[in-house]
Scaffold this active site. Structure first.
Site, PDB file in Angstrom:
ATOM      1  N   VAL A   9       0.896  -1.133   0.038  1.00 15.35           N
ATOM      2  CA  VAL A   9      -0.018  -0.058  -0.153  1.00 15.35           C
ATOM      3  C   VAL A   9       0.939   1.229   0.113  1.00 15.35           C
ATOM      4  CG1 VAL A   9      -0.127   0.099   2.688  1.00 15.35           C
ATOM      5  CG2 VAL A   9      -2.027   1.005   1.084  1.00 15.35           C
ATOM      6  N   SER A  10       0.586   2.097  -0.669  1.00  8.97           N
ATOM      7  CA  SER A  10       1.362   3.347  -1.009  1.00  8.97           C
ATOM      8  C   SER A  10       0.517   4.523  -0.077  1.00  8.97           C
ATOM      9  CB  SER A  10       1.603   4.052  -2.323  1.00  8.97           C
ATOM     10  OG  SER A  10       0.455   4.061  -2.946  1.00  8.97           O
ATOM     11  N   THR A  11       1.146   5.526   0.368  1.00 11.55           N
ATOM     12  CA  THR A  11       0.627   6.614   1.131  1.00 11.55           C
ATOM     13  C   THR A  11      -0.582   7.228   0.286  1.00 11.55           C
ATOM     14  OG1 THR A  11       2.513   7.115   2.114  1.00 11.55           O
ATOM     15  CG2 THR A  11       0.906   8.871   2.357  1.00 11.55           C
ATOM     16  N   GLN A  14      -3.742   4.667  -0.040  1.00 13.88           N
ATOM     17  CA  GLN A  14      -4.182   4.618   1.228  1.00 13.88           C
ATOM     18  C   GLN A  14      -5.130   5.853   1.753  1.00 13.88           C
ATOM     19  OE1 GLN A  14      -1.653   3.394   4.418  1.00 13.88           O
ATOM     20  NE2 GLN A  14      -3.183   2.620   5.691  1.00 13.88           N
TER      21      GLN A  14
END
Length: 500
Positions: A9-11, A14
């Protein structure tokens, strides 16, 4: 069946979907249980963008797949594996090559033309969605800035950040320090940034970082801040992603800047005067090559410990010294060799060299006198081979890096082709040199004839440049040891010369 689970998951993703690593792992575990598979290990990349292949957990997974540890890799969806179609195809082909099939919770891949088309279309939409997420995020930030609201707290000294209203408010205590610094610097002219930092430290005023100690750079940054005038610009730069967690800051065009406002602490005229004074006080040191070439540089070794001789000093007095690398203590070793003035030492050495080269007989006698002495290590053919081999290995590593950068669109095709062509030419040249060394017959190292050494030294002009050229042409190594305890230039130096 032994399987692995991969989750990412990337910032930005997310923030957009509120989808966590834990949810992905739970769905993948349920998928493994329905398959009757044993989960050997879970690989998690938390906070890494799917636009790049260089992710710690993914690289570990790829190594394990190449070793044949897993029969399948379970992933929640195709966009969790990669956000670019080309990367998805590379990873899928790599897994299948080592008899490991990717399994997706949100949909199986059918080994049919229609299934492959559906999988590739998912990759296209994942790449499109990533671009749209970034575009929506940036558009929202710009809209917030145009509404006069700050998008984040920049921790500007003199202000507090009101998170509810997204704006800056004056911190009375810090604002008074800001006014005091500008008054000292512009009106009272008490001194430069270094003196102001010392004065603030003596008063016990905490620095912007919260520590007691101020430094000159903190004062310079404070004098450069336009926020204190009540107006500043935002959206002046943008961050270009150059790696999974690395960025490069680049300027935006002037027409894209957004003017912002905040409470004023000092008048704009005072800020402009400070900038004017600071620009006049700033100096840039121009480094110039020393006009006097050191005769023994790069060739001399210490007669006490065998360490290399380096040059120190310079500065306004332009005094340079020969000193051993092991003084002061370095790497657990210490040498008591004393400093030697470069100009005086070179003059003493040249007088010794001229005395040795008075005639062919004196050169022959000197070489014969040190025949039983401990030889100073010379550059051997084996060392040359090792250096060439190391350089070839480095070129191959650079070639792999260029291909990686090209696959991640960090290099254009023309740039990658140019770099690869240059590396290939360098590798070919080094391979030829290595082959020449390998095929060369083993023979005793040839030395210069005493008559040639004597003639070159005696006919040398008196200039330092000419002496340096002659020295490099006839001397392989020279051991230098200072034996006196005098001050000044009354040196007693032993020179042990190894001719080529």
């Amino acid at each position: 069946m032994n399987v692995a689970i991969y989750a990412r998951v990337s910032t930005e993703w997310q923030a957009e979907h509120g989808y966590s690593i834990g949810t992905q792992l739970e769905a993948c575990r349920e998928k493994a249980a329905s398959m009757g598979a044993f989960v050997v290990k879970e690989y998690v990349d938390d906070g890494y963008s799917g636009g790049f292949l260089e992710r710690p957990a993914l690289e570990s997974l790829r190594d394990a797949v190449q070793d044949g540890l897993y029969e399948a890799v379970i992933i929640h969806d195709a966009d969790r594996l990669a956000r670019k179609l080309i990367h998805q195809l590379i990873l899928t082909e790599e897994f299948e090559k080592h008899n490991c099939r990717p399994v997706f919770v949100m949909g199986e891949i059918q080994n049919t033309p229609e299934g492959n088309m559906s999988y590739q279309m998912k990759g296209v939409f994942a790449e499109y969605e990533r671009a749209k997420i970034r575009e929506r995020t940036m558009r929202g930030k710009r809209a917030k800035l145009r509404a006069g609201k700050a998008i984040c707290d920049s921790h500007i000294y003199g202000y507090d950040f009101d998170r509810e209203n997204s704006c800056y408010t004056i911190n009375p205590a810090e604002a008074e320090v800001v006014r005091m610094i500008y008054r000292w610097y512009v009106e009272e002219l008490v001194g430069g940034c270094e003196y102001i930092a010392e004065r603030l430290n003596s008063m016990g005023i905490p620095s912007p970082s919260g520590n007691v100690s101020w430094c000159a750079s903190s004062v310079r940054n404070l004098l450069h801040r336009p926020h204190y005038t009540g107006k500043y610009f935002a959206n002046t730069q943008y961050h270009k992603k150059t790696g999974p967690k690395s960025y490069k800051r680049l300027p935006r065009p002037r027409e894209e800047w957004i003017e912002m406002s905040c409470p004023q602490i000092i008048p704009a005229e005072l800020h402009q005067k400070a900038l004017s004074i600071k620009s006049k006080h700033r100096t840039y040191k121009v480094w110039q090559k020393n006009s006097y070439p050191a005769l023994l540089q790069g060739v001399a070794v210490c007669g006490a410990c065998g360490g290399s001789i380096r040059i120190t000093g310079g500065g306004k007095r332009n005094a340079r010294w020969y000193t051993c690398v092991n003084t002061p203590p370095r790497n657990g070793s210490k040498c008591a060799a004393r400093l030697m003035d470069v100009v005086v030492t070179d003059a003493l050495f040249w007088s010794v060299l001229e005395e040795i080269c008075t005639s062919e007989e004196t050169v022959t006698a000197y070489i014969g006198s040190r025949a039983g002495a401990e030889p100073v290590p010379a550059r051997s053919e084996q060392n040359k081979r090792q250096k060439i081999v190391r350089r070839i290995e480095k070129i191959r590593t650079e070639r792999t890096a260029v291909m990686t950068w090209f696959s991640q669109s960090l290099l254009s095709q023309s740039e990658a082709t140019e770099k690869l062509a240059g590396l290939k030419a360098d590798e070919s040249r080094l391979q030829n040199e290595l082959a020449a060394l390998e095929n060369a017959p083993d023979s005793q190292e040839e030395h210069l004839a005493p008559a040639d050494i004597c003639a070159v030294v005696r006919n040398c002009p008196a200039s330092p440049e000419a002496r340096r050229r002659v020295f490099l042409s006839v001397v392989e190594k020279v051991s230098v040891l200072r034996r006196d305890n005098n001050y000044g230039h009354k040196y007693l130096i032993d020179f042990d010369i190894v001719f080529k």
